[in-house]
Design a protein around this motif. Structure first.
Motif, short mmCIF file in Angstrom:
data_model
loop_
_atom_site.label_atom_id
_atom_site.label_comp_id
_atom_site.label_asym_id
_atom_site.label_seq_id
_atom_site.Cartn_x
_atom_site.Cartn_y
_atom_site.Cartn_z
N GLU A 151 67.07 -78.12 34.78
CA GLU A 151 68.46 -77.77 34.29
C GLU A 151 69.23 -77.64 32.66
O GLU A 151 70.23 -76.86 32.46
N GLU A 152 69.45 -79.32 32.67
CA GLU A 152 69.21 -79.87 31.10
C GLU A 152 68.34 -80.42 30.24
O GLU A 152 67.95 -81.65 30.77
N PRO A 153 67.69 -80.14 29.57
CA PRO A 153 68.14 -78.64 29.28
C PRO A 153 67.56 -77.55 29.99
O PRO A 153 66.82 -78.15 30.66
N ARG A 167 67.05 -71.80 27.60
CA ARG A 167 67.74 -71.26 27.89
C ARG A 167 68.37 -70.09 26.72
O ARG A 167 68.81 -68.89 26.74
#
Length: 317
Positions: free
Chosen positions: A282-284, A304
């Motif tokens: 999720e991050e990144p 993303r």
């Protein structure tokens, strides 16, 4: 400000541009010019347009015609030596400008005509849960396809007014939007040519109410994401599975070709059970999109911004 003054150098306010069409007589002129152009009967002389109108006097018709000249119509010489006499229009004819042609086409296509809400048969299993629960709801010119079984949105796309009713809608809808989706994925709006913002968003994130129209629950599912496209200039956009955003990638086309398949064989709302999506981080944000064909696999890693950062292909042989 008149349209002629605007064309001389100043920008024409949108209120003035649309105000020039704010009369039934002027709309009839643009529609008539659209028909005449399609039939190869332009330039059109004043007398010809007046004869095709419902106007009672040439003076009144001349007033409305002049209001269109500059932005929607332009005067040209007919070159036929006929010599118009009405209102001093000797040898003058009229043609549509680009803006006038766009309006005429929109009117002919029924873009501004009211459209009723209705259900559209899809006839495909859900690409996510496999159940035969896909359904489409057409509302206010938007067709939203979702799954009744797993309550997930699949697609939300505009339906052109010219598409056929009934059972032909899904097929025509599919063909119409393939090139639009490719343009959006390339970062350019197929409507106006403006810059398109591309991003991965939660599948349940509803910005325009389209998911609700499809009977899909309005909630975010952390395990599901979608590709979202939105034009900075005109606001057009669409929502689709991340898989669809990479279907035209050279690696995907080559992978299917090597297996004697065509990526365009299946409808855009169901690319096939050979495709899976998963969120790796999720991050990144990183979404892994995988296709499996005859034991071979192709994996694309999407960030993303919907950019393919890495491609991995594993062949059984």
């Amino acid at each position: 400000m008149s349209t002629n003054e605007a064309l001389a150098g100043d920008s024409l306010p949108a209120s003035d541009a649309f105000g020039a069409l704010a009369n039934e007589a002027r709309i009839e002129v643009v529609e008539a010019m659209g028909r005449r152009e399609a039939e190869g009967r332009t330039p059109a002389r004043f007398s010809e347009l007046f004869a095709e109108s419902d106007a009672e006097t040439t003076a009144g018709f001349s007033y409305h015609l002049d209001a269109l000249v500059g932005l929607y119509l332009r005067k040209v010489e007919t070159g036929d030596g006929s010599g118009e006499s009405a209102d001093g229009r000797h040898g003058a004819g009229y043609e549509l400008t680009h803006a006038g042609r766009e309006v005429a086409r929109a009117l002919a296509a029924g873009t501004y005509a009211p459209r009723s809400d209705r259900s559209v048969p899809v006839g495909e299993p859900c690409p996510r849960c496999g159940e035969a629960g896909l359904s489409g709801e057409s509302s206010d010119g938007v067709l939203a396809i979702g799954c009744e079984a797993c309550s997930q949105p699949i697609l939300s796309l505009a339906v052109p007014a010219g598409l056929a009713d009934g059972g032909e809608v899904p097929e025509a809808f599919d063909r119409h939007h393939r090139h639009r989706l490719a343009a959006f994925a390339d970062g350019r709006c197929p409507e106006c040519g403006g810059h398109v913002e591309r991003e991965v968003v939660p599948a349940g994130e509803v910005r325009d109410g389209s998911a609700a129209r499809a009977g899909v629950e309005d909630h975010a599912d952390a395990d599901r994401v979608q590709a979202a496209f939105s034009c900075d200039q005109c606001g057009h956009g669409l929502r689709a599975p991340v898989t669809l955003a990479v279907m035209d990638h050279p690696a995907v086309v080559a992978f299917y070709h090597d297996h004697g398949r065509d990526v365009g064989d299946r409808p855009i709302w169901n690319v096939g059970s050979e495709w899976t999506e998963s969120i790796l981080s999720e991050e990144p944000l990183c979404v892994r999109v995988v296709a499996d064909l005859a034991g071979d696999s192709l994996a694309l890693y999407v960030d993303r911004d919907l950019a393919v950062r890495e491609v991995q292909r594993t062949d059984r042989s």
